[in-house]
Design an enzyme around this catalytic site. Structure first.
Site, PDB file in Angstrom:
ATOM      1  N   PRO A 226     -12.209  65.338   8.117  1.00 42.20           N
ATOM      2  CA  PRO A 226     -11.180  66.331   8.475  1.00 42.20           C
ATOM      3  C   PRO A 226     -10.188  65.685   9.457  1.00 42.20           C
ATOM      4  O   PRO A 226     -10.475  65.532  10.635  1.00 42.20           O
ATOM      5  CB  PRO A 226     -11.987  67.451   9.146  1.00 42.20           C
ATOM      6  CG  PRO A 226     -13.240  66.795   9.624  1.00 42.20           C
ATOM      7  CD  PRO A 226     -13.523  65.654   8.712  1.00 42.20           C
ATOM      8  N   ASP A 399     -11.044  61.751  13.560  1.00 41.11           N
ATOM      9  CA  ASP A 399     -12.035  62.548  12.828  1.00 41.11           C
ATOM     10  C   ASP A 399     -12.449  63.733  13.694  1.00 41.11           C
ATOM     11  O   ASP A 399     -13.105  63.560  14.726  1.00 41.11           O
ATOM     12  CB  ASP A 399     -13.246  61.654  12.512  1.00 41.11           C
ATOM     13  CG  ASP A 399     -14.258  62.345  11.611  1.00 41.11           C
ATOM     14  OD1 ASP A 399     -14.224  63.587  11.497  1.00 41.11           O
ATOM     15  OD2 ASP A 399     -15.101  61.630  11.023  1.00 41.11           O
ATOM     16  N   HIS A 400     -12.078  64.937  13.267  1.00 38.18           N
ATOM     17  CA  HIS A 400     -12.337  66.124  14.076  1.00 38.18           C
ATOM     18  C   HIS A 400     -13.816  66.509  14.095  1.00 38.18           C
ATOM     19  O   HIS A 400     -14.235  67.367  14.887  1.00 38.18           O
ATOM     20  CB  HIS A 400     -11.504  67.310  13.568  1.00 38.18           C
ATOM     21  CG  HIS A 400     -11.123  68.281  14.646  1.00 38.18           C
ATOM     22  ND1 HIS A 400     -11.849  68.442  15.814  1.00 38.18           N
ATOM     23  CD2 HIS A 400     -10.089  69.168  14.732  1.00 38.18           C
ATOM     24  CE1 HIS A 400     -11.288  69.363  16.565  1.00 38.18           C
ATOM     25  NE2 HIS A 400     -10.218  69.820  15.931  1.00 38.18           N
ATOM     26  N   ARG A 401     -14.630  65.887  13.252  1.00 39.04           N
ATOM     27  CA  ARG A 401     -16.071  66.121  13.329  1.00 39.04           C
ATOM     28  C   ARG A 401     -16.663  65.421  14.547  1.00 39.04           C
ATOM     29  O   ARG A 401     -17.697  65.831  15.073  1.00 39.04           O
ATOM     30  CB  ARG A 401     -16.764  65.589  12.066  1.00 39.04           C
ATOM     31  CG  ARG A 401     -16.325  66.235  10.760  1.00 39.04           C
ATOM     32  CD  ARG A 401     -16.923  65.494   9.581  1.00 39.04           C
ATOM     33  NE  ARG A 401     -16.548  64.076   9.587  1.00 39.04           N
ATOM     34  CZ  ARG A 401     -17.020  63.170   8.729  1.00 39.04           C
ATOM     35  NH1 ARG A 401     -17.908  63.538   7.811  1.00 39.04           N
ATOM     36  NH2 ARG A 401     -16.619  61.921   8.793  1.00 39.04           N
ATOM     37  N   ALA A 403     -14.592  64.019  17.355  1.00 38.23           N
ATOM     38  CA  ALA A 403     -13.847  64.200  18.610  1.00 38.23           C
ATOM     39  C   ALA A 403     -12.927  65.413  18.512  1.00 38.23           C
ATOM     40  O   ALA A 403     -12.615  65.889  17.415  1.00 38.23           O
ATOM     41  CB  ALA A 403     -13.041  62.951  18.929  1.00 38.23           C
TER      42      ALA A 403
END
Length: 430
Positions: A226, A399-401, A403
């Site tokens: 994401p 990567d929003h998973r 950070a």
């Protein structure tokens, strides 16, 4: 008998195109003598012989794309003790998993009759690439380099002579009648012009090799991670002035070298961006090494060579390594070691004129920063005064998973602090 198979010669490699054989059936070869040249998604590589002996069979014809584990040729190895031991070691290194071996093999190549080939052709991979682009059989060229090495100039001279001969033959073959026929349009029974298929069909570009691998990796990254992109500006006025001061005393260091060093320092403070997510084991692995990938544009497509241990290098050492890797990438001479182990990637697209982008992360890494165009613009400084400053835009994808946005902002702020204040470098960039 020894089967020489296509083994994994690069990180993530799954297939390769056979572009040239250095030997033919019946040739005697020695251990480590180059046998075949393979184009992978990242480089051109030569596969050496695992044993001394005679070429018994060439299984896969050149121009064929095969998967890792495919048998390319068969050797009748000499049964010496040393050769046997070395052969066993080589086979252990190159043996693929049984599941990777195709159930069917390509048909054996047909050897050309009545045509002798040079057994040893000395030419760099880049020279061979030029030869292939001009559809030149490198065996027909006599090298003018040291020890008979074929140079790029030899290829160009050969092509000039060939084209002159071809043009002469074509001119003689064209008659006045055929020229007149060319002038007349091809029409149907209603008087409408009919264009042949070649005139209406668009040009086709092969979708394989590096371009195909780029597509796979970008798709994997975009559909797995994401992506969030954070935009920021940095004032490079003082950095550019410092570079000019260095230049006056004979020290040439690129701004990107400072960027890379600053990123390495910032990553130590924000290690979550120097990490890889292991979803299967439900852990985020913080990498111990700081290996910065440099997205590099080449004729064959994007490739990412790695500056290893950037945190341990000086800015000048990073500059020298950056020049070396860029040159090797442009000449298609990168080795597997140059492409392995990246933990964070940068993309310097500013010189091309870019003012912004939403970059795709180099999977399985967590972050990527793209540096865009630097331009002079009026900026409000101290005491509300307006000054002309050199401002660079940059975009960071993460990567929003792994950070969050606040962490990304803090990371880029730290990076900005380092590159905007040269006075900090003796303390921070060591």
């Amino acid at each position: 008998m020894v089967e020489v198979k296509l083994h994994d010669i690069g990180e993530g490699m799954t297939e390769g195109e056979i572009i040239h054989y250095f030997v033919k059936v019946g040739d005697r070869v020695k251990v480590d003598q180059p046998l075949v040249e393979v184009q992978t998604d990242k480089m051109v590589a030569e596969l050496p012989s695992p044993a001394s002996g005679k070429v018994k069979e060439i299984v896969v014809d050149y121009g064929t794309t095969v998967s890792v584990g495919t048998t390319l040729l068969v050797l009748e190895a000499e049964e010496t003790k040393e050769a046997k031991e070395l052969m066993e070691m080589k086979l252990e290194e190159t043996a693929p998993l049984e599941k990777d071996i195709p159930t069917t093999q390509p048909q054996p190549t047909k050897q050309a009759k009545g045509k002798e080939e040079k057994q040893f052709i000395i030419a760099a991979p880049y020279t061979r690439k030029i030869a292939r682009e001009f559809q030149v059989d490198i065996n027909e060229i006599s090298g003018t380099g040291i020890n008979g090495r074929i140079t790029v100039e030899d290829i160009y001279n050969f092509v000039k002579k060939r084209d002159l001969v071809q043009s002469s033959k074509e001119m003689k073959a064209i008659s006045a009648e055929s020229i007149e026929q060319i002038k007349k349009p091809n029409v149907d029974n209603r008087g409408r012009e009919v264009r042949n298929e070649k005139e209406t069909k668009g040009e086709e570009i092969p979708f394989r090799g590096r371009r195909k691998q780029i597509a796979k990796k970008m798709t994997q990254s975009l559909y797995t991670i994401p992506h969030v992109t954070h935009f920021e500006e940095a004032d490079l006025t003082d950095l550019l002035a410092y570079r000019m001061d260095l230049k006056e005393i004979g020290i040439h260091v690129s701004a990107v070298a400072f960027f890379i060093k600053a990123i390495a320092v910032a990553l130590k403070q924000f290690p979550v961006f120097n990490a890889k997510l292991d979803e299967e084991n439900e852990v985020i692995r913080l990498e111990k090494e700081y290996n910065i990938g440099i997205a590099t544009d080449t004729e064959d497509g994007l490739i990412v060579p790695i500056i290893h241990h950037a945190d341990q290098l000086t800015v000048r050492q990073i500059h020298d390594k950056l020049k070396e890797l860029t040159k090797k990438a442009q000449e298609n001479q990168l080795t597997p070691a140059d492409l392995k182990g990246g933990t964070f990637t940068i993309s310097n697209v500013g010189p091309l004129g870019s003012i912004g982008a939403t970059p795709i992360i180099n999977y399985p890494e967590t972050g990527l920063i793209a540096f865009h165009k630097t331009k002079k613009m009026p900026v409000v400084v101290e005491n509300d005064e307006i000054a002309i400053r050199s401002i660079m835009t940059m975009s960071m994808a993460f990567d929003h998973r792994v950070a969050d946005g606040a962490t990304a902002v803090a990371f880029t702020n730290r990076f900005k602090q380092l590159i905007e204040n040269p006075k900090l470098w003796p303390i921070e960039l060591t």
